[in-house]
Design a protein around this motif. Structure first.
Motif, PDB file in Angstrom:
ATOM      1  N   TYR A 102       0.763  -1.075   0.095  1.00 56.27           N
ATOM      2  CA  TYR A 102      -0.128  -0.123   0.089  1.00 56.27           C
ATOM      3  C   TYR A 102       0.953   1.186  -0.069  1.00 56.27           C
ATOM      4  CZ  TYR A 102       1.162  -0.619   4.750  1.00 56.27           C
ATOM      5  OH  TYR A 102       1.875  -0.971   5.953  1.00 56.27           O
ATOM      6  N   GLY A 103       0.365   2.366  -0.288  1.00 50.00           N
ATOM      7  CA  GLY A 103       1.005   3.637  -0.301  1.00 50.00           C
ATOM      8  C   GLY A 103       1.348   4.051   1.048  1.00 50.00           C
ATOM      9  N   ASN A 104       2.708   4.638   1.364  1.00 49.95           N
ATOM     10  CA  ASN A 104       3.118   5.274   2.695  1.00 49.95           C
ATOM     11  C   ASN A 104       2.428   6.394   2.845  1.00 49.95           C
ATOM     12  OD1 ASN A 104       4.895   5.146   4.681  1.00 49.95           O
ATOM     13  ND2 ASN A 104       6.392   6.326   3.562  1.00 49.95           N
ATOM     14  N   TYR A 105       1.320   5.870   3.657  1.00 51.77           N
ATOM     15  CA  TYR A 105       0.692   7.187   4.491  1.00 51.77           C
ATOM     16  C   TYR A 105       0.327   6.615   5.817  1.00 51.77           C
ATOM     17  CZ  TYR A 105      -0.152   8.956  -0.371  1.00 51.77           C
ATOM     18  OH  TYR A 105       0.184   9.277  -1.346  1.00 51.77           O
ATOM     19  N   ALA A 106       0.369   7.749   6.837  1.00 50.15           N
ATOM     20  CA  ALA A 106       0.492   7.189   8.197  1.00 50.15           C
ATOM     21  C   ALA A 106      -0.777   6.325   8.571  1.00 50.15           C
ATOM     22  CB  ALA A 106       0.452   8.575   9.031  1.00 50.15           C
ATOM     23  N   ARG A 127       3.996 -10.391   5.293  1.00 49.97           N
ATOM     24  CA  ARG A 127       4.999  -9.338   5.278  1.00 49.97           C
ATOM     25  C   ARG A 127       4.335  -7.982   4.721  1.00 49.97           C
ATOM     26  NH1 ARG A 127       9.199 -12.948   3.931  1.00 49.97           N
ATOM     27  NH2 ARG A 127       8.800 -14.972   5.350  1.00 49.97           N
ATOM     28  N   THR A 128       5.120  -7.064   4.636  1.00 47.63           N
ATOM     29  CA  THR A 128       4.849  -5.920   4.161  1.00 47.63           C
ATOM     30  C   THR A 128       5.687  -5.172   3.185  1.00 47.63           C
ATOM     31  OG1 THR A 128       3.351  -5.188   5.840  1.00 47.63           O
ATOM     32  CG2 THR A 128       4.061  -3.477   4.574  1.00 47.63           C
ATOM     33  N   VAL A 129       5.518  -4.896   2.133  1.00 47.66           N
ATOM     34  CA  VAL A 129       6.331  -3.782   1.310  1.00 47.66           C
ATOM     35  C   VAL A 129       5.325  -2.661   1.017  1.00 47.66           C
ATOM     36  CG1 VAL A 129       7.332  -3.326  -0.892  1.00 47.66           C
ATOM     37  CG2 VAL A 129       7.615  -5.499   0.121  1.00 47.66           C
ATOM     38  N   VAL A 130       5.952  -1.431   1.533  1.00 47.33           N
ATOM     39  CA  VAL A 130       5.158  -0.148   1.313  1.00 47.33           C
ATOM     40  C   VAL A 130       5.663   0.602   0.140  1.00 47.33           C
ATOM     41  CG1 VAL A 130       4.850   2.218   2.818  1.00 47.33           C
ATOM     42  CG2 VAL A 130       4.871   0.091   3.973  1.00 47.33           C
ATOM     43  N   VAL A 131       4.956   1.384  -0.546  1.00 49.89           N
ATOM     44  CA  VAL A 131       5.433   1.877  -1.745  1.00 49.89           C
ATOM     45  C   VAL A 131       5.647   3.272  -1.541  1.00 49.89           C
ATOM     46  CG1 VAL A 131       4.489   2.385  -4.047  1.00 49.89           C
ATOM     47  CG2 VAL A 131       3.615   0.321  -2.936  1.00 49.89           C
ATOM     48  N   THR A 132       6.924   3.785  -2.055  1.00 50.68           N
ATOM     49  CA  THR A 132       7.471   5.041  -1.901  1.00 50.68           C
ATOM     50  C   THR A 132       7.989   5.651  -2.938  1.00 50.68           C
ATOM     51  OG1 THR A 132       9.417   3.872  -1.243  1.00 50.68           O
ATOM     52  CG2 THR A 132       7.895   4.508   0.764  1.00 50.68           C
ATOM     53  N   ASP A 133       6.987   5.980  -4.000  1.00 52.26           N
ATOM     54  CA  ASP A 133       7.552   6.299  -5.416  1.00 52.26           C
ATOM     55  C   ASP A 133       7.709   7.820  -5.522  1.00 52.26           C
ATOM     56  OD1 ASP A 133       4.764   5.775  -5.232  1.00 52.26           O
ATOM     57  OD2 ASP A 133       4.749   6.509  -7.364  1.00 52.26           O
ATOM     58  N   ASP A 134       6.926   8.685  -4.866  1.00 53.45           N
ATOM     59  CA  ASP A 134       6.870  10.021  -5.122  1.00 53.45           C
ATOM     60  C   ASP A 134       7.703  10.735  -4.924  1.00 53.45           C
ATOM     61  OD1 ASP A 134       5.730  12.372  -5.032  1.00 53.45           O
ATOM     62  OD2 ASP A 134       4.376  12.399  -3.474  1.00 53.45           O
ATOM     63  N   VAL A 172       8.123 -13.599  -3.342  1.00 47.56           N
ATOM     64  CA  VAL A 172       7.120 -12.280  -3.668  1.00 47.56           C
ATOM     65  C   VAL A 172       7.794 -11.146  -2.879  1.00 47.56           C
ATOM     66  CG1 VAL A 172       4.752 -11.704  -3.033  1.00 47.56           C
ATOM     67  CG2 VAL A 172       5.443 -14.013  -4.195  1.00 47.56           C
ATOM     68  N   GLU A 173       8.014 -11.012  -1.547  1.00 51.20           N
ATOM     69  CA  GLU A 173       8.680  -9.907  -0.787  1.00 51.20           C
ATOM     70  C   GLU A 173       9.858  -9.346  -1.547  1.00 51.20           C
ATOM     71  OE1 GLU A 173       9.495  -8.947   3.907  1.00 51.20           O
ATOM     72  OE2 GLU A 173      10.160 -10.746   2.988  1.00 51.20           O
ATOM     73  N   ARG A 174      10.846 -10.273  -1.856  1.00 53.01           N
ATOM     74  CA  ARG A 174      11.822  -9.535  -2.594  1.00 53.01           C
ATOM     75  C   ARG A 174      11.652  -8.885  -3.786  1.00 53.01           C
ATOM     76  NH1 ARG A 174      14.769 -11.458  -6.807  1.00 53.01           N
ATOM     77  NH2 ARG A 174      13.563 -13.293  -6.736  1.00 53.01           N
ATOM     78  N   VAL A 175      10.835  -9.345  -4.775  1.00 46.83           N
ATOM     79  CA  VAL A 175      10.538  -8.824  -5.777  1.00 46.83           C
ATOM     80  C   VAL A 175       9.894  -7.467  -5.824  1.00 46.83           C
ATOM     81  CG1 VAL A 175      11.271 -10.617  -7.407  1.00 46.83           C
ATOM     82  CG2 VAL A 175       8.758 -10.381  -6.811  1.00 46.83           C
ATOM     83  N   ALA A 176       9.067  -7.530  -4.707  1.00 47.07           N
ATOM     84  CA  ALA A 176       7.887  -6.446  -4.527  1.00 47.07           C
ATOM     85  C   ALA A 176       9.013  -5.214  -4.134  1.00 47.07           C
ATOM     86  CB  ALA A 176       7.165  -6.661  -3.542  1.00 47.07           C
ATOM     87  N   GLY A 177       9.815  -5.653  -3.096  1.00 47.17           N
ATOM     88  CA  GLY A 177      10.783  -4.639  -2.721  1.00 47.17           C
ATOM     89  C   GLY A 177      11.703  -4.098  -3.828  1.00 47.17           C
ATOM     90  N   LEU A 178      11.911  -4.677  -4.753  1.00 47.20           N
ATOM     91  CA  LEU A 178      13.133  -4.528  -5.945  1.00 47.20           C
ATOM     92  C   LEU A 178      12.140  -3.743  -6.665  1.00 47.20           C
ATOM     93  CD1 LEU A 178      15.508  -4.638  -7.331  1.00 47.20           C
ATOM     94  CD2 LEU A 178      14.859  -6.511  -8.431  1.00 47.20           C
TER      95      LEU A 178
END
Length: 588
Positions: A102-106, A127-134, A172-178
Motif C-alpha cells: 500500500y502507499g506510504n501514508y500514516a 509481510r509488508t512492502v510499502v510503496v514510496t515512489d513520489d 514475492v517480498e523480494r521482487v516487490a521490494g525491488l
C-alpha cells in the motif's frame, strides 16, 4: 466537481456494492473490501493491497488473476481500518503467506501494521512492502518517507505475477521490494478534487497555474508554475525523473529499459495524455533509454482532480518478465490468463460478528449509560463542526478530518446505544464503540480515537463502579497508547499536543482531591489552550509535514477536535449518574 451521489456518508459503501455487482467475474464482496471470486488450482502467496477509496482503478480494480488477491477499501481518502484489513487478509490467504502492499501514508501504515500483527499472532506469515515512489514528497536521502502514488501499480503487478508464478513468500517480498526501489513518480495538478456533498474542492490551484508534487488525497502541491504546454509538461516530468539522484542503484541510464506509466488523475482526457506521452517517449529515447510496454490511461486517480503523473519502472530481466506476465482484473489486463486453471471461491460466513455482550455490574452499566450519552453528544458536536475541521485540515493536509471524525463519531454513538440496550458495562461499551469508530472512520484519526476509547474501556472494566481515579488512569493510559501507536510527541502538531496536557491536568487535579467533574473541566481548559497553541507550530508528522509553512497560524485540526470533544463531555459529568445503585458524582 462530483455530481452523482445519494447520501455523501454512504458514497463509498454504495460504490463498492455497485463495483462488485458489475465485476462479479473477478471479485466478491467481503467485510472491508473485495477478494477474488476465483482461485488458482494450486495455492499461492496472497497479495493484499488497499487504501482509501476515490482512486479507482486503485485498489479494487486491480484484484484478479495475475495481480492482487484482495483489496482493503477505506472510506474516501481514508485508510481502511485494521479490522477491515484483517478481514480481507483472511478472505484472501491460501496458506502460503500474505504480502501487504500500500502507499506510504500514516493511517495506512497504522492500520495495515496492526492487522499484520494480529494475523501473525494467529500463525499467518504476513509481510509488508510499502510503496514510496513520489519523488517530490521527500529527498532521495529520506526515500523511506516518500508517499506512494501511481507507482503502486508496478509493485502490485510484480508481486501478483510472482505469486502466480509460484514464488514463495520470501520471493514475492523480494521482487516487490525491488520493484519499489526501481520505481519513481511525479504528479501535477491544474485543479483540486471535490468529495461528494462538498461545496468546494479540497484544494485549489490559482488560475493559469499548475501545482507540482501534489498528493493523491487532495494534498496541495509543493510548488506552483505557469501552466505549460504538453511538450513542456513532458519535459518537466522527464527532467525530474531522470535527475542523477533519482536513477536507481545499479542502473546505467544509457541502455536502460524502463516501463513508463502516464497516469490521468481524474479529469484529464486520454487524448491529452497521448500528446504529452509523445514528448515523454522522445526525451526518454534521446537519453538512451529503451521503452518497454508503455501505459497511458487512468491507473491511480484522485476522484475528479485535473492532473497527471508519470511513473518510471526501471526493469531488469526478472522485473520485466513479471511485469509482462498475464493478468486479468477489472481495470488492468495483460496477456492471456489460463481460465481453466481457476476455480470459484465459495463464500463463507467468517465475517459474522459476535454480538455477545458480557456480564456487567449495575454500577458499570450506570457508567456505560453515561458513556453512551457522552458519545451521543460527541456525535452532535462533531456534526456541527465538521465543515470547520475540514477547512482547518485543508490548509496543509487533505481536508478530510471533519468527514472522518463525523463518520467515526456517528458509528461510535450508534454502536454504544446498541450494546447499551443489551446490558453492556463501561468496558464493553467503550471497546465496541472504539472498534466502530476505527472501522467507520479509517485514517489516522480513526485509528487513534479507536485506541483512546478501547484503552479507556479496558481501564474501567465491566464489574465495578467507575471512580475519578480510574478515569484518570484510563485517560493517561490512552495518552500513552496514542503516542506509542501514532509515534507522535508533543510538538509534532498533532492531537497529542492537546491529549497529553489534558491527561496530565486530569491526573494532577484528581490526585489533589477534585471531583471528576471539576478535574475534567480544568483539564479541558488545558486541552483548549494547548490546541490553540498549535497554531504557532510546524508539523513534524503526517501529510501536513510537506506544507509546514502553510499551516503556520492555523491550529492542528486533530488537536482542535480533541479539545472540542472533551469540552463537550465536561457538562455531562456535573449531573448525577443515571443509576439507582449507589453511583455518585464520581461516576463517569
Amino acid at each position: 466537481m462530483t455530481r452523482l451521489w445519494n447520501e455523501p456518508a454512504d458514497f463509498a459503501d454504495e460504490m463498492v456494492d455497485g463495483f462488485v455487482r458489475a465485476n462479479g467475474r473477478w471479485v466478491r464482496k467481503v467485510h472491508g473490501g473485495v477478494s477474488r471470486s476465483t482461485r488458482s488450482d494450486e495455492p499461492e502467496v496472497a497479495v493484499v493491497i488497499g487504501g482509501g477509496s476515490g482512486h479507482y482503478p486503485a485498489f479494487a480494480g486491480l484484484v484478479g488473476p495475475g495481480l492482487a488477491h484482495g483489496a482493503a477499501m477505506g472510506n474516501l481518502f481514508a485508510s481502511p481500518s485494521a479490522h477491515q484489513v484483517e478481514s480481507v487478509i483472511r478472505a484472501s490467504e491460501q496458506g502460503r503467506g500474505v504480502l501487504l502492499s500500500y502507499g506510504n501514508y500514516a493511517g495506512d501504515v497504522l492500520h495495515f501494521t496492526a492487522a499484520q500483527d494480529v494475523v501473525r499472532a494467529e500463525g499467518v506469515d504476513c509481510r509488508t512492502v510499502v510503496v514510496t515512489d513520489d519523488i517530490f514528497s521527500a529527498p532521495p536521502s529520506e526515500a523511506h518517507r516518500r508517499r506512494g502514488i501511481a507507482g503502486d501499480l508496478t509493485v502490485f503487478k510484480v508481486a501478483g505475477a510472482a505469486a502466480a508464478a509460484g514464488y514463495d513468500i520470501d520471493g514475492v517480498e523480494r521482487v516487490a521490494g525491488l520493484a519499489n526501489a526501481r520505481t519513481r513518480s511525479l504528479g501535477v495538478a491544474f485543479t483540486g478534487c471535490t468529495l461528494p456533498g462538498a461545496d468546494e474542492p479540497l484544494f485549489s490551484v490559482p488560475e493559469g497555474k499548475m501545482a507540482i508534487g501534489l498528493g493523491i488525497h487532495g494534498e496541495p502541491g509543493t510548488d506552483e508554475v505557469d501552466i505549460p504546454s504538453a511538450a513542456e509538461l513532458g519535459e518537466l516530468f522527464v527532467t525530474h525523473l531522470l535527475a542523477e539522484a533519482e536513477i536507481p542503484d545499479g542502473v546505467s541510464l544509457d541502455g536502460a529499459r524502463v516501463v513508463p506509466i502516464l497516469n490521468g488523475l481524474g479529469s484529464v482526457k486520454s487524448e491529452e495524455l497521448f500528446v504529452v506521452f509523445s514528448t515523454v517517449a522522445d526525451l526518454l529515447e534521446a537519453r538512451g533509454v529503451t521503452i518497454v510496454d508503455p501505459q497511458v490511461g487512468e491507473f491511480c486517480t484522485s476522484f475528479d482532480m485535473a492532473g497527471a503523473s508519470l511513473t518510471l519502472l526501471w526493469v531488469d530481466e526478472e522485473l520485466e518478465t513479471l511485469w509482462s506476465a498475464p493478468s486479468d482484473t477489472p481495470a488492468f489486463r495483460t496477456g492471456a490468463v489460463d481460465g481453466g486453471a481457476l476455480v470459484a471461491v465459495v463464500d463463507s460466513d467468517d465475517d459474522a460478528v459476535d454480538e455477545v455482550v458480557g456480564e456487567a455490574s449495575d454500577e458499570s452499566r450506570a457508567a456505560a449509560t453515561r458513556a453512551a450519552e457522552a458519545l451521543g453528544a460527541i456525535r452532535d458536536v462533531i456534526d456541527e463542526n465538521a465543515d470547520e475541521l475540514g477547512r482547518l485540515d485543508s490548509i496543509a493536509g487533505d481536508g478530510d478530518h471533519g468527514i472522518g471524525m463525523q463518520r467515526g463519531a456517528r458509528a461510535a454513538a450508534t454502536e454504544a446505544q446498541a450494546v447499551l440496550e443489551r446490558g453492556a458495562g463501561a468496558r464493553s461499551l467503550l471497546v465496541r464503540a472504539g472498534d466502530a469508530w476505527s472501522d467507520r472512520a479509517g485514517g489516522t484519526s480513526g485509528a487513534l480515537w479507536g485506541e483512546i476509547l478501547r484503552t479507556l474501556g479496558e481501564a474501567l472494566g465491566d464489574d465495578q463502579a467507575v471512580t475519578a481515579a480510574e478515569v484518570s488512569v484510563g485517560v493517561t493510559a490512552a495518552s500513552d497508547a496514542v503516542r506509542a501507536y501514532g509515534k507522535a510527541s508533543v510538538g509534532d502538531k498533532t492531537m497529542v499536543d492537546a491529549l497529553e496536557p489534558f491527561a496530565n491536568a486530569l491526573d494532577a487535579r484528581v490526585a489533589a482531591g477534585d471531583s471528576l467533574s471539576a478535574a475534567w473541566v480544568a483539564a479541558s481548559g488545558a486541552a483548549r489552550q494547548a490546541a490553540d497553541a498549535t497554531a504557532d507550530m510546524m508539523p513534524g508528522l503526517g501529510r501536513a509535514r510537506l506544507h509546514g509553512e502553510k499551516s503556520l497560524g492555523t491550529p492542528d485540526p486533530g488537536a482542535v477536535s480533541f479539545a472540542l470533544i472533551v469540552e463537550t463531555v465536561a457538562p455531562l459529568l456535573d449531573t448525577p449518574a443515571p443509576s439507582t445503585s449507589g453511583a455518585t458524582e464520581e461516576t463517569s
